[in-house]
Design an enzyme around this catalytic site. Sequence first.
Site, PDB file in Angstrom:
ATOM      1  N   LYS A  24       0.814  -1.212   0.000  1.00 48.94           N
ATOM      2  CA  LYS A  24       0.000   0.000   0.000  1.00 48.94           C
ATOM      3  C   LYS A  24       0.852   1.268   0.000  1.00 48.94           C
ATOM      4  CE  LYS A  24      -4.216  -2.063   1.627  1.00 48.94           C
ATOM      5  NZ  LYS A  24      -3.704  -3.430   1.906  1.00 48.94           N
TER       6      LYS A  24
HETATM    7  C1  LIG Z   1      -4.458  -4.418   1.539  1.00 44.72           C
HETATM    8  C2  LIG Z   1      -3.674  -5.654   1.461  1.00 44.72           C
HETATM    9  C3  LIG Z   1      -4.068  -6.714   0.635  1.00 44.72           C
HETATM   10  C4  LIG Z   1      -5.343  -6.659  -0.174  1.00 44.72           C
HETATM   11  O1  LIG Z   1      -5.265  -5.726  -1.206  1.00 44.72           O
HETATM   12  P1  LIG Z   1      -6.609  -5.145  -1.886  1.00 44.72           P
HETATM   13  O2  LIG Z   1      -6.149  -4.115  -2.818  1.00 44.72           O
HETATM   14  O3  LIG Z   1      -7.451  -4.609  -0.771  1.00 44.72           O
HETATM   15  O4  LIG Z   1      -7.268  -6.299  -2.552  1.00 44.72           O
HETATM   16  C5  LIG Z   1      -3.265  -7.822   0.575  1.00 44.72           C
HETATM   17  N1  LIG Z   1      -2.147  -7.921   1.324  1.00 44.72           N
HETATM   18  C6  LIG Z   1      -1.736  -6.932   2.130  1.00 44.72           C
HETATM   19  C7  LIG Z   1      -0.504  -7.122   2.942  1.00 44.72           C
HETATM   20  C8  LIG Z   1      -2.473  -5.770   2.221  1.00 44.72           C
HETATM   21  O5  LIG Z   1      -2.057  -4.802   3.033  1.00 44.72           O
END
Ligand SMILES: *Cc1c(COP(=O)(O)O)cnc(C)c1O
Length: 434
Positions: A107
Amino acid sequence: MRFYSTKNKSLQANLKEAVLRGLAPDGGLFMPLEIPLLPQNFLKNLKGLSFKEAALEMAKPFLRDDFSLFEIEQLIERAFPFSAPLQSLTDNLHVLELFHGPTLAFKDFGAQFMAALTERFTQKQDQELTVLVATSGDTGSAVAHGFYRKQGVRVVLLYPSGMVSEIQEKQLTTLGANVTALEIEGTFDDCQWLVKQAFNDADLRQKLLLTSANSINIARLLPQSFYYGYAVAQLPDRRQPIVISVPSGNLGNLTGGLLAQRMGIPVSRFVSAMNTNDVFMEYLQTGRLRPRIVRPTLSNAMDVGNPSNFYRILDLFNHDHRDIQKAIYGASFDDEQTRLAIKQVFEHYGYILDPHGAVGFLAMEKFRTEMPANKWQGIVLETAHPAKFKPIVEQSGVPEVPVPYRLAATLNKEKKAIKFSKSFDDFKEWLLNF
Ligand SMILES: *Cc1c(COP(=O)(O)O)cnc(C)c1O
């Protein structure tokens, strides 16, 4: 570039409006009106490009109405002091490491880019910008780090009490300065609901300059397409068809991949890897999305019962369920399988996966077994550093997970959070008065 609302195609905005609003005024999600095709010579010469070179070319069509080429370069330079290296476990199994940013999770890509873009847009405004973020763990800290100490911005994080790991909670609650954490007695979906309510509240909208930093913000989504281009750029050999497994929760990462594919990045298939909160898998099988109450799992950033980016995916495929089925293969796994995968990958390849990446790995292997007609070139997205889930990973059979320094430093700081019920009225009053 213009952006439209997924609820009404004639409701449109420019980049600045879309980024600062987050959600469209009618509650829809912004999507690019057209999806630009990447230049042929870029696609042909992808191999060997750096992350920033790939990102620049993929960002340009979305930003060039608002910024000069030089400004776009600067923005990319500032947003991404880190990269996304591809590790090859075998000739046809690779891991794209998306955890080299400040909070050790994928993210950071979206959050850093959004913060850099938002700062450019708000530099000339005198009203303070309030960034609201509902987080299931990693979003909040990524966004907070992106906006940390940025002028004219305050960040409000909402996270579900008791549902994030100790490390995640420390990352959410120890920054201070312009970042405030609210600990909500509820689930991630409750947190997300509170944020959506805030955006739909005319009174709040009038008194505050609000923006959202969830994966619903278009500025979070766009950069999540860049590393798909960079993944392909790093493949030693592109003769076999490429399949990418994406650990999925709110489906923002997967949507970024679909966008990259539509722009011309040569991905044959996507695998949507889920834990037992697998409403999207049910959709792939039945054509109906039925939101559910979430159940906590080891891969808690994927504990989502009503994935918001689903509507973007529908739009990308003109709501054609068959086409979506053809493009995306879904698979889901429980915690026991996840632990076993962590252990097995460590024993076979000497590589340490976190629980989210482990679900991605399982889904990739299942896809390979069920689709044996092709020899696939598999890329698993590793969305978090295993040290963020150290106890789980070690209990699964990995002797010791090394902790990077920037994480160790955070763990020594003191938690500061304000406890809240999931009442919107309380939340609103607090927002107006703090
Ligand atoms: C947010 C997140 C996900 C999921 O991603 P999305 O875009 O919400 O589908 C998977 N793994 C980690 C470590 C995350 O922080």
